[in-house]
Design a protein around this motif. Structure first.
Motif, PDB file in Angstrom:
ATOM      1  N   VAL A 123       0.842  -1.194   0.000  1.00 23.25           N
ATOM      2  CA  VAL A 123       0.000   0.000   0.000  1.00 23.25           C
ATOM      3  C   VAL A 123       0.875   1.242   0.000  1.00 23.25           C
ATOM      4  O   VAL A 123       0.683   2.164  -0.794  1.00 23.25           O
ATOM      5  CB  VAL A 123      -0.926  -0.011   1.239  1.00 23.25           C
ATOM      6  CG1 VAL A 123      -1.563   1.347   1.428  1.00 23.25           C
ATOM      7  CG2 VAL A 123      -1.989  -1.079   1.092  1.00 23.25           C
ATOM      8  N   ALA A 124       1.870   1.249   0.890  1.00 24.97           N
ATOM      9  CA  ALA A 124       2.726   2.427   1.004  1.00 24.97           C
ATOM     10  C   ALA A 124       3.425   2.706  -0.316  1.00 24.97           C
ATOM     11  O   ALA A 124       3.406   3.818  -0.828  1.00 24.97           O
ATOM     12  CB  ALA A 124       3.748   2.219   2.110  1.00 24.97           C
ATOM     13  N   MET A 125       4.026   1.671  -0.865  1.00 25.06           N
ATOM     14  CA  MET A 125       4.797   1.895  -2.083  1.00 25.06           C
ATOM     15  C   MET A 125       3.902   2.297  -3.234  1.00 25.06           C
ATOM     16  O   MET A 125       4.226   3.196  -3.997  1.00 25.06           O
ATOM     17  CB  MET A 125       5.580   0.641  -2.444  1.00 25.06           C
ATOM     18  CG  MET A 125       6.925   0.630  -1.752  1.00 25.06           C
ATOM     19  SD  MET A 125       7.907  -0.776  -2.194  1.00 25.06           S
ATOM     20  CE  MET A 125       8.703  -0.253  -3.675  1.00 25.06           C
ATOM     21  N   ALA A 127       1.039   3.759  -3.122  1.00 28.64           N
ATOM     22  CA  ALA A 127       0.540   5.113  -2.936  1.00 28.64           C
ATOM     23  C   ALA A 127       1.639   6.129  -3.205  1.00 28.64           C
ATOM     24  O   ALA A 127       1.423   7.137  -3.867  1.00 28.64           O
ATOM     25  CB  ALA A 127      -0.007   5.281  -1.530  1.00 28.64           C
ATOM     26  N   GLY A 130       2.734   6.567  -6.904  1.00 30.89           N
ATOM     27  CA  GLY A 130       1.710   6.980  -7.859  1.00 30.89           C
ATOM     28  C   GLY A 130       0.777   5.815  -8.089  1.00 30.89           C
ATOM     29  O   GLY A 130       1.197   4.691  -8.294  1.00 30.89           O
ATOM     30  N   ASN A 131      -0.497   6.145  -8.034  1.00 34.66           N
ATOM     31  CA  ASN A 131      -1.511   5.111  -8.016  1.00 34.66           C
ATOM     32  C   ASN A 131      -1.775   4.579  -9.419  1.00 34.66           C
ATOM     33  O   ASN A 131      -2.424   5.225 -10.216  1.00 34.66           O
ATOM     34  CB  ASN A 131      -2.785   5.711  -7.424  1.00 34.66           C
ATOM     35  CG  ASN A 131      -3.813   4.663  -7.144  1.00 34.66           C
ATOM     36  OD1 ASN A 131      -3.516   3.482  -7.224  1.00 34.66           O
ATOM     37  ND2 ASN A 131      -5.000   5.099  -6.827  1.00 34.66           N
ATOM     38  N   SER A 207      -6.572  -7.997  -5.820  1.00 36.09           N
ATOM     39  CA  SER A 207      -7.956  -7.710  -5.429  1.00 36.09           C
ATOM     40  C   SER A 207      -7.986  -6.902  -4.138  1.00 36.09           C
ATOM     41  O   SER A 207      -8.769  -5.970  -4.000  1.00 36.09           O
ATOM     42  CB  SER A 207      -8.742  -8.999  -5.212  1.00 36.09           C
ATOM     43  OG  SER A 207      -8.588  -9.862  -6.277  1.00 36.09           O
ATOM     44  N   SER A 208      -7.136  -7.297  -3.187  1.00 35.85           N
ATOM     45  CA  SER A 208      -7.122  -6.592  -1.909  1.00 35.85           C
ATOM     46  C   SER A 208      -6.716  -5.138  -2.092  1.00 35.85           C
ATOM     47  O   SER A 208      -7.297  -4.246  -1.481  1.00 35.85           O
ATOM     48  CB  SER A 208      -6.166  -7.273  -0.929  1.00 35.85           C
ATOM     49  OG  SER A 208      -6.545  -8.604  -0.744  1.00 35.85           O
ATOM     50  N   PHE A 211      -9.447  -3.276  -3.442  1.00 37.27           N
ATOM     51  CA  PHE A 211     -10.416  -3.026  -2.381  1.00 37.27           C
ATOM     52  C   PHE A 211     -10.041  -1.769  -1.612  1.00 37.27           C
ATOM     53  O   PHE A 211     -10.888  -0.987  -1.227  1.00 37.27           O
ATOM     54  CB  PHE A 211     -10.479  -4.227  -1.437  1.00 37.27           C
ATOM     55  CG  PHE A 211     -11.277  -3.979  -0.185  1.00 37.27           C
ATOM     56  CD1 PHE A 211     -12.653  -3.969  -0.216  1.00 37.27           C
ATOM     57  CD2 PHE A 211     -10.629  -3.761   1.023  1.00 37.27           C
ATOM     58  CE1 PHE A 211     -13.377  -3.732   0.932  1.00 37.27           C
ATOM     59  CE2 PHE A 211     -11.352  -3.527   2.170  1.00 37.27           C
ATOM     60  CZ  PHE A 211     -12.734  -3.507   2.130  1.00 37.27           C
ATOM     61  N   LEU A 212      -8.749  -1.558  -1.398  1.00 34.26           N
ATOM     62  CA  LEU A 212      -8.295  -0.382  -0.669  1.00 34.26           C
ATOM     63  C   LEU A 212      -8.224   0.842  -1.575  1.00 34.26           C
ATOM     64  O   LEU A 212      -7.772   1.899  -1.169  1.00 34.26           O
ATOM     65  CB  LEU A 212      -6.915  -0.640  -0.060  1.00 34.26           C
ATOM     66  CG  LEU A 212      -6.874  -1.664   1.075  1.00 34.26           C
ATOM     67  CD1 LEU A 212      -5.447  -2.007   1.426  1.00 34.26           C
ATOM     68  CD2 LEU A 212      -7.606  -1.142   2.294  1.00 34.26           C
ATOM     69  N   GLY A 213      -8.661   0.681  -2.806  1.00 32.76           N
ATOM     70  CA  GLY A 213      -8.680   1.824  -3.718  1.00 32.76           C
ATOM     71  C   GLY A 213      -7.336   2.081  -4.354  1.00 32.76           C
ATOM     72  O   GLY A 213      -7.026   3.190  -4.754  1.00 32.76           O
ATOM     73  N   ILE A 214      -6.540   1.043  -4.439  1.00 33.33           N
ATOM     74  CA  ILE A 214      -5.202   1.239  -4.973  1.00 33.33           C
ATOM     75  C   ILE A 214      -5.016   0.376  -6.202  1.00 33.33           C
ATOM     76  O   ILE A 214      -5.408  -0.781  -6.220  1.00 33.33           O
ATOM     77  CB  ILE A 214      -4.158   0.890  -3.898  1.00 33.33           C
ATOM     78  CG1 ILE A 214      -4.128   2.016  -2.869  1.00 33.33           C
ATOM     79  CG2 ILE A 214      -2.785   0.688  -4.503  1.00 33.33           C
ATOM     80  CD1 ILE A 214      -3.400   1.678  -1.625  1.00 33.33           C
ATOM     81  N   GLN A 217      -7.681   2.102 -12.139  1.00 37.26           N
ATOM     82  CA  GLN A 217      -8.485   3.282 -12.370  1.00 37.26           C
ATOM     83  C   GLN A 217      -9.837   2.908 -12.947  1.00 37.26           C
ATOM     84  O   GLN A 217      -9.924   2.069 -13.819  1.00 37.26           O
ATOM     85  CB  GLN A 217      -7.750   4.197 -13.365  1.00 37.26           C
ATOM     86  CG  GLN A 217      -6.462   4.794 -12.831  1.00 37.26           C
ATOM     87  CD  GLN A 217      -6.690   5.821 -11.743  1.00 37.26           C
ATOM     88  OE1 GLN A 217      -7.820   6.223 -11.468  1.00 37.26           O
ATOM     89  NE2 GLN A 217      -5.620   6.239 -11.084  1.00 37.26           N
TER      90      GLN A 217
END
Lengths: 296, 340, 507, 577
Positions: A123-125, A127, A130-131, A207-208, A211-214, A217
């Motif tokens: 998640v950190a990386m 985000a 760049g998403n 998928s996870s 789910f977290l919006g990452i 698009q």
């Protein structure tokens, strides 16, 4: 080994499932009865003859979206596994040969990667970098690479310590020769097992993240994305997440089954190759070795 | 083929050696573990810091919002020392990390260490309960499967563990909440109460997220233990123990379990990062404000010090947990040579 | 196995769901869940007007609003403008203190206004642009000197802009005030605050209107996933929650009251176009987009019965809502195509990127993309995290972005934020239009109680609308689900008041 | 089949097998086709046969530990007068250890690797005899002492991986006798141990038999091992008892062809001092004593293939530094065969690796065909390897051949690594070489798994010889083979020596094999060459105590109690366990 593999029921089931998924991945967009991006006035409709799996929050046909989402879901998973494979296997094999400094360093890098909490880091990386799906796949691929590293390294080491490799080394073979002619084929089954497992894990992780919006698009349909957005409409369609979940589950289970089957088949071939002729004279010994004495 | 010969130590030297040897062995194995873990810590923090640096994030946009003029940005970046060479920044940061100072959040100017301290109880409670559940059920299922090796309970357990290990965690979480909180109404769907409020309420809030988190661990522990036990049962020393006239119970607990448990323990060490990582999703679903939520929010906001803080703490937790696992492993199976 | 485990857990928990909810003490407690995260607890620092909801229990403003949207006294007894309308004198209620015991006086007011104007991270600087200085007249009287005639000031002082933190606390440590220990003169005092995750508030008896406060305790959990809120309500973890439109039906079905409607909390979702960047430098493109947008579809698909199709950033019934605007750019895709064709654009020639914040604007972006596609405009959606997006949006480097607006500090401020040169929501900044500037000046010069105020406000809203840089998509009502035993909160536009709210019976 | 009527009265019998048949239910096939034997109290019965002959299964049946799906399908087993068929699991548990016990091949695997060995001795005493912790420990140490382990307190504290195979076998014997059982089964208990260690274990068994009145069943593939101990011998093959009778009868008048092969093998390639007839014809070259000083007067034709001077090899660093070879010197001339003998860990393989340029040489020099290969870089090492001057044959052909390569591919590998030959030429060379090692060309497309052990070793030899080496190193080339194959491979090597004329360094722990093929022999003991010289002289008049022990330990068909006493004296002087 392939022939042995095909004799296993579990492998056949897995391969049939994967074949179906592959067909869907290739033909999905063609098979989709509707434009997966085209909304309609019928939002969040239940299954009907017209829309087998109903429609989503802006009236798009869910079946079409699932079918159209197959290529990206599958391809991104393949890419994740591919990245992990390349980043893990090559250093894994080379770590055995490139001297103790490289070995030590690569081992510590791998230990570090394993110590990092996977999702937090992903998640950190993602985000911070760049998403985007590409970033997400690279990151997840990187984080899955240690598994390949360990597996290929372990397999390579067991081969590298074998006497036939030593025989080749005594005959003056280069490392490249040894890897090409002896190591590669022995490492392959383990890699195949890991690859099949990683495909499953990759699908769940992507998928996870979705789910977290990452990662992905809108309006691009992916299985994880469809699932994530379905969860926002549980009140309207509580059963909606079932379809993408089942698909993901089927794909992951198929990969797992295949991995197990490859493991079994590799073991089987190993035994077949080493013991076919001696089997007759050695049968009793093998039986004795493989049987479980605890219940006698 | 060039293994050094077994020591043919002269008797007198050997006598003296026994005690010293045991201490030496403990010191050596601890040193070996440290030699593995210190680089992991350094590399982990370095990667973490590098990541923050490479992201090109700056506290300026978080703090200035619409007032982010280039001069104002530069001023803020100078204030945070971000205009210094990377390695200098890392060195400083590492120095303060070693003193327990994880820096301050770019977002709200609060101490990251303090924020994590406040959240530690939640995350560690959830991960801890999940770990316990994972161990208990993993071991129970694994032992059961091994006992009924190749018979139907084994196959059922194997199928079950495969399915639960491939279920996406967010599905598990939402499903559990739907069934037990909404459907049966026997457990709360969200929130956390500290253990001071009572063991019951504390556990009732944690049990669902912990179950969701523990699936993967329980499944893997079960699989490893099953395989470990099955192969341990095949060991000649089991035949040896039978021939010596030891009973089946003793053989299982003293000989088989001890040798078959190692892979399960090792996998436990590997699963701990997943327990922390899985918190990202599970905490969000169960409304627990622990490390996972903190990390994902900080990441999404671009609050680099906060992300780094979580990662550092996680790496330390993982490293410490693995040290413990390794110490246990070294005691249980003293003959094995292993890495992390 | 699972069932047994969970049952065991439930037994341990002491069986009843009530006790399972833990923490709070019985029915006098509002247990409030929200997916939002309150970031700062200093009204001067809090950037989001939506977060005002969490500040109102702690801070009291100088004035307040009633259910008819009229300004009423609160910490201040009243105000008076000079004839020129460029000075306003405010008289405070006597003998009031902050929660830390320090006095509510003119010094405190001046101190906070100075802070607003000077503190580096002040989010109210823009709103106070026209306030030149504050002068202490006597202990309870303070005068504000304005840069120009401006009758909007009482409205500004009735909401976030007028919330008064303790001078002592703010002077001692502004970070502490904002992050860990907010101190105001409002009805509730902070008992516990875990940044970004939880706050516990208890009724404070020193509040000037304490007799009207019946709820003893408020606990707010922040950052709760949307899909968890309704289960949280159902399992008794919360009895009060801000929920999404999609969950209204579910919450209502579970027996909760839904407070929603444009007379309460509402928001507006819009597309910001940067007129300094291609293709929006061409007014024809902007015009075509306005015809291409179909607010009805947004309201229908994303509003869940509580949304309203509108072309302007205000819902119907709002003072700044202009009736005639609905017909100015009605949904007409054929017309949009025609405009583009006439301007020489072929089908698909125009393309741009729609930016936005991930997990917030996914669905509007999808609907918008489809609508634009229908008129031959190609778009790609790029949703990123807030930090990334904010860099481009506040830095005015994006070409187009979806964003939302829930702020309503004052009517005029809503307009300036959208359409004025330095407006936060004006992606085309410094672009503005002369008609808007003229209309803005006129409305500011009109006292709030003047009959001309309404028409002038609407004239300014119309002029701003015609700037074209903000294309409204739809407005929606924010929904609150609450337990039936809790009485309704007063319906005040954009304002969450706890006055008179009580639990009707214990449950 | 000889009847067992000659043994005395029935109540003397502690173990009686009557036509025991063992059947595999899974494969539906009979594995053991009727074994009968009678073990008298204090007696020793031996079972001889190669792997797969059913001898170990018979033992497992007696112990009640047959593998899954395998069961006794006929006949009866009577232990101390009780038919074991009807025993419940609890009764079995009670019986094992106290009435019957066993030791097996590969002792390390029969002890729990995670528990100190002392605890495992103590465990049995505490569980079965209910001794207190302290008493059990004391008794355990007494037992370890009784099996002649030096410093039992030290051994008590060790883990399995810290002890040698011989020591572990003694520990296992200590456990096996701790409850003073009537019957002890030693199933290949000395296989894969060094000759001297094997002799020690066998001596111990004999001693225990006499001292505590054990009755023994000794199982081995080596006729000599059995012959040393047993009153009666069963010879098994493919599940059948092919011959059974008193040891002397079997040895002197073997009836069955297989028994005759076993006996003949020892006469030809053993050190059967009493065996009459001449030893195999001695090689023509004159044995040269080593070490031999480098001499410039040496004629060119006798330039050594290998010259090793003062070689020292170390492994590890600091405190962990181990001397693997010290001051070793030797010379091999063209066509000459030099044997190297010594116990495991003595430095035999290190010497071989040094000659291949693979060991970290810390002192001295190695010259192969006039070229100094003492300190080669990796690149030089590979080039040297490609020249194929020295080739190597491993002990276990199964492990030294890539299981996924066909015979043709394996044999061709050195040529392909060297390069420069086209496919046809390689193919031709492979065929020629395969014929030379007496393999059928039809086997070229087979995988190692499809070949017999002897065939595999021929493939390995063919691979080694295809690059026409000057020196062939054979590291225990026949140790993993059964009797028939051992004889055949040794014959092949002798033949190749004369046809190809390659010099050989023949490494073995088995003095018999070395004696059968070497011109000269080197004895390695604890990293040093302790004796070297003409093979015949070493065998007939060993000088160094270790060599004497070695010669005295080699299992022969006729060694007896006098040898035992002599060995014990030698062992005492050498600290050999």
């Amino acid at each position: 080994m392939i022939r042995t593999l095909l004799r296993l029921t579990s492998a056949r089931v897995a391969l049939v499932l994967l074949a179906i998924i592959a067909v869907v991945a290739v033909l999905g967009p063609v098979l989709a009865p509707y434009d997966p991006l085209k909304g309609s006035g019928r939002t969040l409709a239940g299954p009907s003859a017209k829309h087998w799996l109903g429609t989503d929050y802006i009236g798009r046909d869910v079946l079409s979206r699932i079918l159209a989402g197959a290529p990206l879901s599958i391809v991104s998973t393949l890419e994740v596994a591919g990245i992990a494979l390349v980043l893990g296997t090559i250093p894994g094999i080379l770590s055995v040969y490139l001297g103790s400094v490289v070995e030590w360093l690569s081992l510590r890098v791998v230990d570090t990667f394993i110590a990092l909490p996977f999702l937090v880091f992903a998640v950190a990386m993602t985000a911070l970098l760049g998403n985007g799906i590409t970033q997400a796949m690279i990151v997840v691929g990187m984080l899955l690479a240690p598994v390949f590293y360990r597996v290929s390294r372990a397999a390579t080491m067991s081969v590298a310590r074998s006497q036939y490799v030593e025989a080749a080394a005594i005959a003056g073979a280069s490392t490249a020769w040894i890897v090409r002619s002896h190591v590669w084929s022995k490492v392959l089954p383990s890699i195949a097992v890991t690859l099949a497992n990683t495909l499953g894990i990759g699908l769940v992780v992507i998928s996870s993240l979705t789910f977290l919006g990452i990662g992905i698009q809108p309006p691009t349909p992916t299985w994880g994305g469809i699932l994530a957005s379905d969860l926002g409409y549980l009140a309207q369609k509580p059963y909606a997440p079932v379809f993408p979940t089942l698909l993901i589950l089927a794909a992951v289970l198929a990969c797992n089954l295949l991995a197990d089957a490859i493991r079994d088949a590799a073991g089987e071939t190993g035994r077949a190759l080493t013991g076919a002729k001696t089997a007759r004279s050695n049968r009793t010994r093998r039986l004795a070795a493989s049987a479980d004495p605890s219940r006698s | 083929m060039s293994a050094p010969p077994p020591a043919l130590t002269a008797p007198s030297a050997a006598r003296r050696g026994v005690a010293a040897h045991r201490i030496g062995r403990a010191v050596a194995s601890t040193a070996r573990l440290l030699a593995i873990f210190v680089p992991v810590f350094l590399l982990g923090t370095f990667l973490t810091y590098l990541l923050g640096h490479l992201s090109g994030r700056s506290p300026a946009y978080l703090q200035l919002g619409d007032a982010a003029s280039p001069q104002a940005v530069a001023a803020i970046e100078h204030k945070w020392g971000l205009d210094r060479p990377f390695l200098v920044q890392y060195g400083d940061w590492l120095g303060s990390v070693l003193h327990g100072d994880l820096g301050t959040s770019w977002y709200n100017g609060l101490s990251v260490a303090h924020a994590l301290g406040q959240r530690a109880a939640i995350t560690l409670s959830a991960a801890g309960v999940a770990l316990v559940l994972g161990i208990v059920f993993g071991f129970a299922l694994g032992a059961l499967a091994a006992h009924f090796h190749t018979r139907w309970p084994d196959r059922a357990i194997t199928t079950f563990t495969t399915v639960i290990s491939v279920l996406p965690p967010f599905i598990v979480g939402i499903g559990l909440a739907a069934v037990f909180a909404v459907g049966l109404q026997i457990l709360p769907a969200a929130g956390y109460v500290p253990i001071q409020a009572g063991l019951g309420p504390w556990l009732s809030h944690l049990i669902l997220p912990a179950i969701a988190l523990s699936f993967d661990t329980a499944a893997d522990v079960a699989r490893q233990l099953r395989n470990g036990l099955v192969s341990a049962y095949r060991g000649n020393y089991v035949t040896g123990a039978i021939v010596r006239g030891l009973g089946p119970r003793r053989i299982f607990f003293v000989h088989v379990l001890r040798n078959g448990i190692a892979p399960a323990l090792a996998v436990l060490g590997l699963k701990f990062p997943n327990l922390l990582g899985g918190a990202v999703i599970i905490e969000a679903i169960f409304g627990l404000s622990g490390y996972g939520v903190y990390a994902s929010q900080a990441a999404v906001r671009g609050d680099v010090p906060a992300v780094q803080g979580v990662l550092v703490v996680s790496v330390v937790l993982v490293v410490v947990f693995n040290l413990l696992v390794n110490i246990v492993l070294n005691r249980v199976t003293p003959d094995a040579d292993r890495g992390v | 196995m699972l069932t047994a485990l969970v049952t065991a857990g439930a037994l341990l928990a002491g069986c009843s769901t009530g006790s399972a909810a833990g923490g709070g003490s019985g029915s006098d407690t509002v247990r409030w869940g929200t997916k939002q995260i309150a970031v700062a607890w200093d009204p001067v620092v809090t950037g989001s007007t939506g977060a005002t909801n969490y500040l109102t229990p702690i801070y009291e403003s100088l004035f307040t609003l009633d259910e008819k949207r009229e300004v009423k006294p609160a910490l201040a007894e009243g105000y008076k403008y000079n004839p020129a309308g460029d000075e306003i004198t405010i008289r405070l209620r006597p003998k009031l203190t902050f929660q830390d015991g320090s006095p509510v006086n003119a010094e405190a007011v001046k101190f906070n206004i100075d802070r607003i104007k000077s503190q580096q991270n002040s989010a109210l600087k823009g709103s106070y642009n026209n306030v030149k200085s504050a002068t202490v007249i006597d202990d309870l009287t303070v005068r504000l000197d304005l840069g120009q005639q401006d009758y909007q000031i009482p409205r500004l002082l009735a909401v976030r802009g007028g919330m008064l933190p303790s001078k002592v606390a703010a002077a001692a440590d502004p970070v502490k005030l904002s992050q860990t220990l907010p101190v105001g003169a409002g009805p509730y005092k902070v008992v516990e605050l875990v940044p970004e995750s939880k706050i516990v508030l208890e009724k404070w008896d020193g509040y000037w209107d304490a007799a009207n406060i019946h709820v003893k305790r408020i606990e707010i959990d922040f950052g709760i996933d949307a899909s968890t809120l309704v289960p949280g309500l159902q399992s008794g973890v919360y009895n009060f929650a801000q929920i999404d439109g999609a969950q209204i039906q579910q919450a209502r079905g579970a027996g909760f009251d839904i407070l929603a409607g444009v007379d309460r909390q509402w928001g507006s979702t819009f597309l910001s176009l940067n007129r300094n960047k291609a293709p929006f430098t061409d007014p024809k493109v902007v015009e075509a987009i306005r015809y291409a947008v179909n607010p009805a579809e947004f309201a229908d698909k994303l509003g869940f019965g509580e949304g309203e199709p509108t072309h302007q950033p205000f819902p119907k019934g709002h003072p700044a809502y202009v009736d005639g605007l609905q017909t100015e750019h009605p949904y007409n895709p054929a017309r949009a195509r025609e405009i583009l064709a006439k301007a020489g654009y072929s089908d698909g020639e125009i393309s741009f990127e729609i930016a936005g914040i991930a997990n917030n604007f996914d669905q509007p972006a999808e609907v918008l993309q489809e609508q634009l596609k229908a008129v031959g405009i190609k778009t790609t959606i790029k949703l990123t995290d807030f930090a990334n997006w904010g860099k481009g949006y506040y830095g005015k480097t994006l070409a187009a972005s979806i964003f939302g607006y829930v702020g309503r500090d004052s009517h005029v401020q809503a307009l300036t934020e959208h359409y004025d040169t330095g407006g936060v929501l004006n992606l085309s900044s410094p672009y503005t239009s002369a008609p808007f500037q003229a209309a803005l000046k006129a409305v500011r010069a009109t006292p709030l109680d003047s009959p001309d105020y309404g028409p002038r406000l609407q004239a300014a809203a119309k002029a701003g609308y015609e700037n074209g840089s903000t294309v409204s998509l739809y407005t929606y009502a924010s929904a609150i689900a609450k337990k039936k035993s809790l009485s309704d909160l007063p319906a005040i536009d954009g304002f969450l008041s706890w006055k008179g709210v009580a639990f009707t019976h214990s449950d | 089949m000889t009847s067992s009527a000659q043994v005395s009265a029935d109540r003397d019998a502690v173990l009686t097998l009557t036509d025991v048949r063992i059947h595999n239910d899974a494969a539906d096939e009979e594995l053991v086709h009727g074994v009968s034997l009678r073990l008298r109290r204090g007696g020793v019965v031996g079972i001889v046969g190669e792997s797969g002959s059913g001898k170990s299964l018979t033992c497992k049946a007696v112990l009640g530990v047959l593998p899954e799906h395998v069961e006794v399908s006929g006949g009866s087993i009577e232990l101390l007068g009780r038919d074991v068929a009807g025993l419940s699991p609890q009764e079995w548990t009670a019986l094992r250890g106290t009435s019957i016990s066993a030791v097996f091949q590969d002792p390390a695997s029969y002890l729990n690797p995670s528990i100190r060995v002392g605890k495992q001795v103590q465990e049995v005493l505490r569980v079965k005899q209910g001794l207190s912790r302290a008493a059990a420990k004391q008794r355990a140490i007494e037992l370890l002492d009784a099996v002649h382990l030096h410093d039992p307190e030290y051994v008590y504290e060790q883990y399995v991986h810290e002890l040698s195979g011989g020591m572990l076998q003694r520990v296992l014997i200590a456990i096996a006798i701790s409850l003073e059982p009537e019957v002890l089964i030693a199933d290949e208990a000395t296989t894969a141990l060094d000759t001297t260690v094997q002799a020690g274990i066998l001596d111990l068994l004999v001693e225990l038999k006499d001292r505590i009145g054990l009755s023994l069943v000794v199982v081995s593939h080596d006729l000599a091992v059995v012959a040393q101990l047993c009153d009666e011998v069963l010879v098994m093959r493919d599940g059948h008892v092919v011959e059974q009778g008193p040891t002397s009868e079997i040895l002197h008048t073997p009836q069955h062809e297989y028994t005759r092969l076993l006996v003949a093998e020892h006469e030809q390639y053993g050190l059967n001092s009493s065996a009459t007839g001449p030893r195999p014809p001695a090689p023509v070259s004159v044995p040269v004593l080593v070490p031999e000083p480098r001499s410039s007067t040496m004629p060119a034709s006798t330039e050594p293939v290998l010259q090793v001077d003062g070689l020292g090899v170390h492994f590890g660093r600091g405190r962990g530094r181990k001397q693997a070879l010290e001051g070793a010197s030797l010379v091999i001339r063209p066509g000459e065969t030099v044997g190297v003998i010594g116990e495991s860990g003595a430095g035999k393989s290190t010497l071989a690796r040094a000659v291949l340029g693979l060991a970290p040489v810390s002192a001295g020099s190695v010259q192969v065909a006039g070229r100094d290969i003492t300190h080669l870089s990796g690149r030089e090492r590979r080039a040297f390897g490609r020249d194929g001057v020295v080739q190597y044959v491993f002990q276990d052909p199964l492990r030294s051949l890539d299981p996924e390569h066909t015979v043709a591919v394996s044999v061709a590998e050195p040529l392909r690594i060297r390069g420069g030959l086209d496919r046809a030429a390689i193919d031709e060379a492979v065929r020629r070489q395969v014929r030379a090692v007496r393999l059928d060309e039809s086997l070229l497309d087979r995988f190692p798994g499809e070949l017999s052990g002897g065939q595999r070793q021929r493939v390995a030899i063919a691979r080694a010889l295809i690059s026409s080496p000057r020196l062939l190193i054979l590291d225990e080339p026949v140790s993993a083979l059964d009797s028939a194959n051992r004889v055949a491979i040794l014959e092949l090597l002798r033949e190749l020596r004369s046809t190809v004329g390659v010099a050989m360094l023949f490494i073995s722990h088995d003095l018999g094999s070395v004696a059968g093929i070497s011109d000269r022999t080197i004895v390695l003991y604890r990293s040093r060459i302790v004796e070297a010289g003409d093979t015949a002289r070493i065998v007939s008049a060993p000088a160094h105590p270790y060599t004497r022990l070695l010669v005295g330990s080699a299992p022969t068909l006729t060694s007896g109690p006098t040898d035992r006493v002599q060995r014990e004296r030698l062992r005492a002087g050498l600290f050999v366990s």
